[in-house]
Write a protein that holds these residues in place. Sequence first.
Motif, PDB file in Angstrom:
ATOM      1  N   HIS A   1       0.041   1.602   6.687  1.00  0.00           N
ATOM      2  CA  HIS A   1       1.303   1.780   5.960  1.00  0.00           C
ATOM      3  C   HIS A   1       2.497   1.494   6.854  1.00  0.00           C
ATOM      4  CE1 HIS A   1      -1.767   4.504   4.260  1.00  0.00           C
ATOM      5  NE2 HIS A   1      -1.291   4.103   3.108  1.00  0.00           N
TER       6      HIS A   1
ATOM      7  N   HIS B   1       1.506   4.364  -3.309  1.00  0.00           N
ATOM      8  CA  HIS B   1       1.472   5.830  -3.305  1.00  0.00           C
ATOM      9  C   HIS B   1       2.738   6.398  -3.944  1.00  0.00           C
ATOM     10  CE1 HIS B   1      -2.054   5.354  -1.035  1.00  0.00           C
ATOM     11  NE2 HIS B   1      -1.555   5.355   0.185  1.00  0.00           N
TER      12      HIS B   1
ATOM     13  N   HIS C   1       0.848  -1.198   0.000  1.00  0.00           N
ATOM     14  CA  HIS C   1       0.000   0.000   0.000  1.00  0.00           C
ATOM     15  C   HIS C   1       0.887   1.253   0.000  1.00  0.00           C
ATOM     16  CE1 HIS C   1      -4.050   1.794   1.424  1.00  0.00           C
ATOM     17  NE2 HIS C   1      -3.413   2.612   0.637  1.00  0.00           N
TER      18      HIS C   1
ATOM     19  N   CYS D   1      -5.473   9.086   3.011  1.00  0.00           N
ATOM     20  CA  CYS D   1      -5.589   7.638   2.892  1.00  0.00           C
ATOM     21  C   CYS D   1      -5.844   7.033   4.257  1.00  0.00           C
ATOM     22  CB  CYS D   1      -4.328   7.036   2.285  1.00  0.00           C
ATOM     23  SG  CYS D   1      -4.494   5.255   2.076  1.00  0.00           S
TER      24      CYS D   1
HETATM   25 ZN    ZN Z   1      -2.578   4.557   1.619  1.00  0.00          ZN
END
Ligand code: ZN
Length: 217
Positions: free
Chosen positions: A186, A101, A97, A182
Motif C-alpha cells: 500500500h 479498502h 489496493h 491485509c
Molecule cells: Zn490491502
Amino acid sequence: MKTLPLYWEDPYMREFKAKVVKVEGNKVALERSCFYPRGGGQVGDTGVIEKAKVVDTVKDEEGTTWHILETETPFHVGQEVSGVIDWDKRYKTMRLHSAAHIVYYKMVDVFGSQCKPPASGIVDSLKDRSDYLFPEGLDREKLKQAETLANGFIAENIPIKTWTDEEGIRHWLSEGLPEMHCGGTHVKNTSEIGHVRVERGKKPGAGKERIEIILTE
Ligand SMILES: [Zn+2]
C-alpha cells in the motif's frame, strides 16, 4: 525456505541484491526479494533479475517466493544477483489496493449492514475488482455517493500505516477508518492515490455485484 519479504520492510523498494537459493526449470528463488508474490487478491510483480525477464511471482506453501522467468533459469545456487521490479505497474497496484479498502469502508457507510466485505477480488495496475455479496441488489445512486465519500477521504491527505504483529499478521490502518488485515502493498498517504472512479462491473453471479475501481489521475 521462507524468503525474506523486502516489500513489507519497504513497499517503495524497487531494486535489491540477493543470493540465489534454489533454481528449478524457469523459476528462481532468492534469499530475499522485493517482488510481491501473487496472493491476497494482489497480482504478482514482474520485472527483471539481471537480464532475465520475470513474468510473474508466486509463493509456495513453505513461504518460498518463486520468480517465474520467461526462459530457462540462467542462474546457479549461491550466485549474487540484482533484481528490479516493474515499478510503474507495482505503484499503480499499491494506489488501487489502498483505494479499495477506503471504498469498502465508504460503501459500508452508504449501504449499511447489507454491504458485506468482498468475497473475492483481484487488484492489478489497471483496476481493483471486488465481488461483494449484495442479496438486495445495488443502488447506483448510492454507489455514486460511496465514490464521492471515498474521494473526499482520499483528498484529506491521510496517513496509511501497515505493520506485522507478533503472530506474523499484516495490518492496514488509515486514520479514522477501522483497521483491517491485509498482506498486500500500500501507499503511505492517501494523497498518493489521487482520484478514483467506482463502477459497477459485470455481474459475477446471483446476489453478487462486482465493484471496479480505476485511477483517474
Ligand atoms: Zn490491502
